[in-house]
Structure formats: structure tokens, C-alpha cells
Design a protein around this motif. Structure first.
Motif, short mmCIF file in Angstrom:
data_model
loop_
_atom_site.label_atom_id
_atom_site.label_comp_id
_atom_site.label_asym_id
_atom_site.label_seq_id
_atom_site.Cartn_x
_atom_site.Cartn_y
_atom_site.Cartn_z
N ILE A 65 57.55 42.37 16.57
CA ILE A 65 56.83 42.27 17.81
C ILE A 65 55.48 42.65 17.54
N VAL B 126 52.00 43.67 19.59
CA VAL B 126 51.60 44.23 20.82
C VAL B 126 50.30 44.29 21.20
N TRP C 149 46.61 36.97 18.41
CA TRP C 149 47.83 36.53 19.11
C TRP C 149 48.25 35.10 18.30
N VAL D 174 53.61 40.54 22.77
CA VAL D 174 53.63 41.15 24.28
C VAL D 174 52.15 41.63 24.50
N SER E 72 48.59 41.60 27.57
CA SER E 72 48.55 41.89 28.96
C SER E 72 47.76 40.33 29.41
N GLY F 243 57.19 35.13 23.83
CA GLY F 243 56.56 36.61 24.35
C GLY F 243 56.56 36.46 25.58
N ARG F 244 55.68 37.73 26.06
CA ARG F 244 55.61 38.22 27.49
C ARG F 244 54.30 38.67 27.77
N VAL G 7 52.75 40.97 30.34
CA VAL G 7 53.00 42.31 31.39
C VAL G 7 51.89 42.81 31.78
N LEU H 213 55.46 47.26 29.08
CA LEU H 213 55.29 47.24 27.74
C LEU H 213 56.58 47.44 27.08
N ALA I 138 59.23 44.99 28.19
CA ALA I 138 59.06 43.61 27.71
C ALA I 138 59.34 43.70 26.11
N ILE I 139 59.25 44.83 25.43
CA ILE I 139 59.42 45.01 23.88
C ILE I 139 60.81 44.93 23.81
N LEU J 128 62.52 41.66 24.31
CA LEU J 128 62.62 40.82 23.23
C LEU J 128 63.21 41.16 21.77
#
Length: 391
Positions: free
Chosen positions: A292, A294, A306, A317, A319, A334-335, A337, A344, A347-348, A351
């Protein structure tokens, strides 16, 4: 179509990763048969003896003119007054580079100025375009609007550069909204998403990087300068809730010592790897190795990190900053959050449990190519020149 690209944000031998997305965009557009581009990348240097500081010494030694990745690039110096004269940068830049631009224009006239960052490039382009009697375009990328557009000393210059431009570009619809809120004309602004080298940034089998790093459990990675705005500290604070996970910080910056101290305080220093600023050519290997990516930034336009992570099949993940919602339209990718360690970590963890299919994750950015980016840029410039001819 003869374009003068004005780009303080542009890579060089001293900072090869600096503005590499501007280089990629410009090089791809320059490959079109009907386009000729000259890049002016002004280098801000303080007066002696500050110019001898290691931060500036390498910049001072850059060649005045060179061929860089197939582009004709000039790197003239202009005076920089650290901590005192940021509001003077456009005027100082114009004063320094005008003789060069006037000479080039007299030899072979430019049709348009392409400013690749809103400050100081935008206000400087405004004055240069006035002197040359040609149109100019400015692209907004993130901090150039969020910081310089809200700084009382530079806000007016940013706004006037936007108001007088023939056309404007924004890296996301969210960025366009921020520009309109600042007072710029909505009808002038075209959303222009970044590109990505989909051949290099792609899923790949494990090549042993994780073993080299001593990572046996999940691998998390953040990509970006270690600065307060990127908020990597929140990811470090999430680690106690993610036993077995290792965080790789790919970047360098002023917050590194603070982040090292934080990791030690939380007892997770053995699970935080400071990889430094990785060469961009090495980045696909690191992103593809991670489970992932972040990045809980306070503000972004639409972060290239990204897009590059997703192209490698690595979910993200992030913001709710800038164009996050425009990019993450499929939950598999992804997410988005709240910027808290707890959110964080949740969400991590989610996933990691799902282990999304990497090809499906990659599909979220299938349209983010440099060819598409250059096609849209070509249409934008053609439209501005056609409007000028009609007027």
C-alpha cells in the motif's frame, strides 16, 4: 507552434527529480511535428556569500544551455533573497532573463508562453507576454495556489497572472475550484490531468527488494518530501496499530529528524526505513514491491505519486486533498480517509486483508498517459492561438 516554456519547476543535474512531471509533459508535446519548444528554467541564486552554501553551489554550476532529454533548455540565474524577497521574485526573474528572451524572440518569434507553475512563473510570464505582445497560459499544480495564492505578499500577483492569461490549466477539478474561489474566471480554466509512463510504472514480480530491506511482513510506502504538509508523521503514528508492517519513507526533507525521533518514541524505529529521495527511474521497483502507498497530505493538486502507485497495481490510502475524489472512484484502488492515525490504520488493515487484484487497481489510472496529456495540451494551446488570430 513555437512555445516558450517558462519553468522554475524543472529537473537538472543537481536536482534530477525536481519537477520531472513538467519535463515528461514538455518532452511528449515537443515530439509533435508542428510544435517547437524552448525551455527557460530560471535558477534562483542568492548573492555571495550565501551562493556558496551547498544548497546553491550545484545550481550555480549548471550549464547556461544544454540539451536535456531532447529538449533545448536554458538555465539563466536570477537574484534570490532568502526569507526576504519572495514577493520580488517575478520582477527579479524578468529583469534577469529578459535579454535572453528578447534575443531569442528576435531571431525566431515565439507564439505563446507556457508557464508551468503559478508562482513565480505566472506573474513573470504575464510581464514577458506583455512585452512580446503574445498570449500566455499558466498551469496550477498545488502549492502554487494553496500557498502563494493565499500569502498576502504574493496573492495579488497570482490573481493578476490568472486574470490576464489567455487560458489556464488546473491539475484537477478541485484545483480549478480553488482557482475560482481565488477570483479567477472559471471559463478560462481547463482541467488537465497528469500523465504516467504506463510501461515503466506497472505491476512486476518481486525482484528481491523486500528481502534486501529485511521486510517479511506488509510493506507500506510514502512517496514525497519529508515536510509538514505531507504529514508522514501520521503514518508513523499508525504503525503501533499495524503489527508486523514496515513503513518506507521515500523522500528527504526538513522533518526527517523529527520523524526519526517520533518513531523511536513510539517504539517502531525498527519498522521505519528512511530510504531518502529515490531516483525517479528506481521508483517503479519500490512502488510495485509495496502492499500500500500511504500519503495523508494536508493539500495536493493531484499527486503524481498517487497515479504512479496505482499504475504499479499498488492501492493507496490518502486524505481528502485536492483531486483525491476524482482519482479514487473505485474502492478496489484504495481509500480516502480522515487524517488521523486511527483512520489510516483502519483503512490500511482493511486493504491488507482484501489484497486487491493488482491489474484491477492499475485499471483506475489506465487513461493517465503522457500521450493523452500532450494531446490535451496541444488542443489547449491551439485554441488559445486560434482565439488570438480571430481577435
Amino acid at each position: 507552434m513555437r512555445i516558450l516554456t517558462l519553468a522554475t519547476l524543472f529537473p537538472n543535474a543537481a536536482r534530477p527529480n525536481f519537477g520531472i512531471f513538467v519535463e515528461r509533459q514538455t518532452a511528449t508535446l515537443a515530439g509533435r511535428d508542428d510544435v517547437e519548444i524552448t525551455v527557460i528554467s530560471p535558477q534562483a541564486l542568492p548573492p555571495w556569500p550565501l551562493s556558496r552554501h551547498p544548497r546553491y553551489r550545484a545550481l550555480a554550476k549548471l550549464p547556461f544551455r544544454e540539451t536535456w532529454r531532447g529538449l533545448d533548455v536554458y538555465r539563466p540565474h536570477f537574484l534570490h533573497l532568502p526569507g526576504l524577497g519572495n514577493h520580488l521574485q517575478p520582477k527579479l526573474m524578468v529583469r534577469a532573463i529578459w535579454p535572453l528572451i528578447e534575443r531569442l524572440h528576435l531571431a525566431q518569434p515565439f507564439d505563446l508562453i507556457d508557464a508551468e507553475f503559478f508562482y513565480p512563473d505566472g506573474p513573470a510570464a504575464r510581464e514577458l507576454a506583455r512585452r512580446l505582445a503574445i498570449p500566455y497560459s499558466v498551469k496550477a499544480r498545488g502549492a502554487d495556489i494553496h500557498h502563494w495564492g493565499n500569502d498576502p505578499k504574493t496573492r495579488e500577483q497570482v490573481l493578476h497572472a490568472g486574470l490576464d492569461a489567455a487560458g489556464l490549466l488546473a491539475v484537477s477539478a478541485a484545483m480549478k475550484s480553488d482557482m475560482v474561489a481565488l477570483g479567477m474566471a472559471e471559463e478560462k480554466i481547463t482541467v488537465h490531468y497528469t500523465g504516467c509512463d504506463q510501461r515503466r510504472f506497472a505491476p512486476r514480480p518481486d525482484d528481491g527488494l523486500r528481502a534486501e530491506l529485511g521486510i517479511s511482513g506488509p510493506m507500506l510506502i510514502t512517496v514525497g518530501a519529508l515536510i509538514a504538509r505531507k504529514r508522514q508523521d501520521l503514518v508513523i503514528e499508525a504503525l503501533p496499530a499495524l503489527p508486523g508492517a514496515t513503513l518506507v519513507l521515500a523522500g528527504a526533507g526538513e522533518q526527517e529528524s523529527n520523524y526519526r525521533a517520533l518513531a523511536q518514541k513510539l517504539g517502531v524505529e525498527a519498522r521505519v526505513i528512511f530510504a531518502g529521495a529515490l531516483p525517479h527511474d528506481d521508483l517503479p521497483r519500490w512502488l510495485a514491491a509495496a502492499d500500500i502507498m500511504v500519503l495523508p497530505s494536508r493539500s495536493e493538486g493531484l499527486a503524481n505519486a498517487w497515479v504512479e502507485a496505482l499504475a504499479c497495481g499498488t492501492p493507496i490510502v490518502i486524505s481528502d486533498a485536492g483531486g483525491a475524489g476524482e482519482l479514487l472512484t473505485d474502492p478496489v484502488a484504495g481509500r480516502i480517509v480522515q487524517p488521523t492515525p486511527e483512520a489510516l490504520a483502519a483503512a490500511i488493515g482493511e486493504l491488507l486483508a482484501l489484497t486487491p487484484d493488482r491489474e484491477q487497481v492499475r485499471g483506475a489510472v489506465a487513461n493517465f498517459t503522457w500521450d493523452r496529456n500532450a494531446d490535451e495540451l496541444h488542443r489547449h494551446f491551439s485554441r488559445l492561438l486560434s482565439s488570438q488570430r480571430r481577435s
